[in-house]
Motif scaffolding. Structure first.
Motif, PDB file in Angstrom:
ATOM      1  N   ILE A 273      -8.798   7.466   1.802  1.00  0.00           N
ATOM      2  CA  ILE A 273      -9.723   8.560   2.110  1.00  0.00           C
ATOM      3  C   ILE A 273      -9.632   9.394   0.697  1.00  0.00           C
ATOM      4  N   GLN A 289      -8.678  18.105   7.312  1.00  0.00           N
ATOM      5  CA  GLN A 289     -10.251  17.576   8.022  1.00  0.00           C
ATOM      6  C   GLN A 289     -10.382  16.588   8.593  1.00  0.00           C
ATOM      7  N   VAL A 290      -9.232  15.722   8.593  1.00  0.00           N
ATOM      8  CA  VAL A 290      -9.147  14.433   9.230  1.00  0.00           C
ATOM      9  C   VAL A 290      -8.568  14.624  10.711  1.00  0.00           C
ATOM     10  N   LEU A 291      -9.674  14.002  11.441  1.00  0.00           N
ATOM     11  CA  LEU A 291      -9.347  14.410  12.848  1.00  0.00           C
ATOM     12  C   LEU A 291      -7.926  13.595  13.261  1.00  0.00           C
ATOM     13  N   GLU A 292      -7.794  12.280  12.870  1.00  0.00           N
ATOM     14  CA  GLU A 292      -6.685  11.409  13.157  1.00  0.00           C
ATOM     15  C   GLU A 292      -5.509  12.216  12.823  1.00  0.00           C
ATOM     16  N   ARG A 294      -4.858  15.332  12.437  1.00  0.00           N
ATOM     17  CA  ARG A 294      -4.797  16.715  13.313  1.00  0.00           C
ATOM     18  C   ARG A 294      -4.432  16.161  14.790  1.00  0.00           C
ATOM     19  N   MET A 296      -2.638  13.645  15.485  1.00  0.00           N
ATOM     20  CA  MET A 296      -1.099  13.060  15.228  1.00  0.00           C
ATOM     21  C   MET A 296      -0.091  14.197  15.196  1.00  0.00           C
TER      22      MET A 296
ATOM     23  N   ILE B   4      -8.496   9.009  23.982  1.00  0.00           N
ATOM     24  CA  ILE B   4      -8.609  10.558  23.479  1.00  0.00           C
ATOM     25  C   ILE B   4     -10.310  10.652  23.412  1.00  0.00           C
ATOM     26  N   GLN B   6     -12.931  14.159  22.357  1.00  0.00           N
ATOM     27  CA  GLN B   6     -13.061  15.501  21.681  1.00  0.00           C
ATOM     28  C   GLN B   6     -13.921  16.064  22.532  1.00  0.00           C
ATOM     29  N   LYS B  34      -5.135  19.237  23.303  1.00  0.00           N
ATOM     30  CA  LYS B  34      -4.763  19.897  22.113  1.00  0.00           C
ATOM     31  C   LYS B  34      -5.912  20.677  21.444  1.00  0.00           C
ATOM     32  N   LEU B  36      -7.666  22.295  18.630  1.00  0.00           N
ATOM     33  CA  LEU B  36      -7.353  21.985  17.125  1.00  0.00           C
ATOM     34  C   LEU B  36      -7.904  23.059  16.406  1.00  0.00           C
ATOM     35  N   VAL B  52      -9.020  18.359  21.596  1.00  0.00           N
ATOM     36  CA  VAL B  52      -9.072  16.826  21.910  1.00  0.00           C
ATOM     37  C   VAL B  52      -8.000  16.672  23.156  1.00  0.00           C
ATOM     38  N   ILE B  96     -13.362   9.529  20.971  1.00  0.00           N
ATOM     39  CA  ILE B  96     -12.612   9.159  19.631  1.00  0.00           C
ATOM     40  C   ILE B  96     -11.841   8.063  19.690  1.00  0.00           C
ATOM     41  N   LEU B 266     -14.190  18.921  10.622  1.00  0.00           N
ATOM     42  CA  LEU B 266     -13.497  17.802  10.793  1.00  0.00           C
ATOM     43  C   LEU B 266     -14.059  16.312  10.725  1.00  0.00           C
ATOM     44  N   LEU B 267     -13.851  15.424  10.386  1.00  0.00           N
ATOM     45  CA  LEU B 267     -14.351  14.022  10.490  1.00  0.00           C
ATOM     46  C   LEU B 267     -13.267  13.002  11.068  1.00  0.00           C
ATOM     47  N   PRO B 268     -13.680  11.820  11.355  1.00  0.00           N
ATOM     48  CA  PRO B 268     -12.998  10.648  11.842  1.00  0.00           C
ATOM     49  C   PRO B 268     -12.515   9.978  10.648  1.00  0.00           C
ATOM     50  N   MET B 269     -11.364   9.502  10.480  1.00  0.00           N
ATOM     51  CA  MET B 269     -10.922   8.792   9.171  1.00  0.00           C
ATOM     52  C   MET B 269     -11.738   7.787   8.828  1.00  0.00           C
ATOM     53  N   GLU B 270     -12.461   6.922   9.811  1.00  0.00           N
ATOM     54  CA  GLU B 270     -13.148   5.959   9.827  1.00  0.00           C
ATOM     55  C   GLU B 270     -14.239   6.162   8.860  1.00  0.00           C
ATOM     56  N   GLU B 292      -1.927   4.719  10.182  1.00  0.00           N
ATOM     57  CA  GLU B 292      -2.028   5.557  11.239  1.00  0.00           C
ATOM     58  C   GLU B 292      -2.733   5.254  12.304  1.00  0.00           C
ATOM     59  N   MET B 296      -0.871   5.506  16.055  1.00  0.00           N
ATOM     60  CA  MET B 296      -1.447   6.066  17.116  1.00  0.00           C
ATOM     61  C   MET B 296      -1.745   5.272  18.450  1.00  0.00           C
ATOM     62  N   GLU B 297      -1.742   3.772  18.486  1.00  0.00           N
ATOM     63  CA  GLU B 297      -2.126   2.883  19.449  1.00  0.00           C
ATOM     64  C   GLU B 297      -0.970   3.244  20.634  1.00  0.00           C
TER      65      GLU B 297
END
Lengths: 297, 297
Positions: A273, A289-292, A294, A296, B4, B6, B34, B36, B52, B96, B266-270, B292, B296-297
């Motif tokens: 990132i 700002q990274v959803l994951e 937040r 976690m 998960i 959102q 949760k 956010l 989420v 998500i 926010l944005l997804p890490m991917e 991460e 998370m899995e």
């Protein structure tokens, strides 16, 4: 927010599937512990386990696996290409989330003390847990290997941190704490290994390059190209994009180009990132700002 | 692996702190849900909540918050600059992790059906949940706003998907499912708004650009520069680096340069990892290498 620590214990058994399964089993099905990976190398006769967990259950599971390995592995009969000094060769703890390096060092010391007390397995502390600067580097600690250790630990410079004699069959173990390693390799469009080695020298810490970078040149024979193969020992301080761009610059001297890269194994999302944020020139970016991240928390 | 989803419900109350707290409270302290973020805008008189959770508890919490909003917000007395048609203006569900778009659509329909049944709140389904192509776009759905809705829903093209009459004080709500939005803005080193607008036109889907990109030019007056302000509606198909590099290319026509960017919210890490992998030219990268993701899995 939960604390998460990674541990990557290396065991000196990479061939006997029955023993491998028994050594790995303490990491399975435990609350607060998650086995991410284990990979065995026949030539090395070695297994690398990757596990994450909360500090207390992780320490317990690691100690349990150490006990199994001490019982099953006889180093006096061990053969393999990889340098090794014990049935459990090395146990690094890596702070991942909501954990300080000091806490990871404390975990290493707890496990080290218990391994001696319970199994009479002597321990060298290394890396961030080392008791002296000359004991930080694992290669220096392991020099002499299993066969030379009985002699080595008589030297006052190399008394174990825990214990005072070698375990007859399990040898000695290095336990420590470190940042996550990122195995990052950059490919060049030439087959000249000297060029790759020279570029590796220019970018690695040892010979005047970036502080948290170790590197060598290697050949990818089947592709007919060479590669700068690196371990980034603290991506938060020596960023991936920095070494990548520096290799591109150094490569110009030899008239060669960077044609790609690879990342071996796992890495924390932040390492990539941070690199994306650099290339996109994102202003005022926060990892929050990274959803994951937040999710976690 | 847990599912998960959102949800980003928008409520037509951005001023009264007591009401705001009551609307948000169903998202607090619930297993599997949760909160956010929630941010209120006085001028818009609107609140955007980001939450989420796992599908079932998330649906329950959203419905509960809808009930509170329907009770507390009177649209016949609502004033605010942002277009709006209901006390709960819009409820998008966003898959998500380990959730398909079809499952997110099913969640939207469940919540829509229950909102009408329990609160007599009529619902338009929109985006991926829309019952017809002309009802996909939220701006089209909301056109006429609260004041014009009683008339609009008489048109057979605009019958609500659930319910057959406007709620007297809560109006009508759009419920749908969509991909995560990434709000991505790219800054230029000039103060000519026409240039920013022209570049926005060149890169956005509407006028011939990238499929999952919406964009306009805006002025950053205090900095004396302009910006291409975008919503990336599917970063997995239209990557951030692609639009960034395209803007760089388009900017040449006007003799201006990209000088930075920003990511709002926010944005997804991917979205960022994919960009890093592009710039570093990483071969054969898999998201499973991201620590991460594995944790998370």
């Amino acid at each position: 927010m939960k604390q998460i620590v990674q541990c990557i214990p290396n065991f000196s058994e990479g061939r006997d599937l029955d023993k491998i399964e028994k050594i790995v089993s303490p990491f399975r099905g435990k609350e607060g512990v998650k086995l991410l990976d284990y990979s065995c190398d026949e030539d090395h006769n070695r297994m690398v386990v990757t596990v994450v967990g909360e500090p207390e259950p992780l320490k317990k599971a690691v100690l349990e696996a150490v006990g199994v390995a001490v019982e099953l592995i006889d180093m006096s009969r061990h053969e393999g290409q990889h340098p090794r000094m014990g049935a459990v060769d090395v146990i690094p703890f890596v702070p991942i989330r909501n954990v300080t390096m000091e806490e990871a060092v404390a975990m290493a010391k707890d496990v080290a003390a218990a391994a001696w007390e319970i199994y009479q397995l002597p321990i060298f502390l290394y890396e961030k847990a080392a008791s002296a600067p000359h004991r930080e580097n694992l290669a220096a600690v392991r020099k002499g290997q299993f066969e030379g250790m009985a002699e080595k630990i008589k030297d006052s410079q190399w008394h174990p941190d825990f214990g005072n004699q070698l375990h007859p069959t399990a040898g000695i173990t290095a336990v420590g704490a470190r940042m996550p390693l990122v195995a990052f390799n950059v490919n060049l469009d030439c087959n000249n290994l000297d060029f790759a080695n020279q570029i590796a020298k220019n970018v690695r810490h040892l010979s005047g390059g970036l502080r948290y970078c170790k590197g060598i040149g290697i050949e990818l024979k089947e592709r007919g190209i060479v590669q700068v193969s690196m371990n980034m020992t603290d991506y938060s301080k020596t960023a991936l994009y920095r070494v990548f761009e520096l290799i591109r610059i150094e490569a110009r001297r030899y008239g060669v180009n960077v044609v790609g890269s690879e990342i071996i194994g796992l890495l924390p999302m932040e390492a990539l990132i941070d690199t994306a944020v650099y290339y996109l020139g994102v202003e005022n970016f926060s990892m929050d700002q990274v959803l994951e991240k937040r999710i976690m928390e």
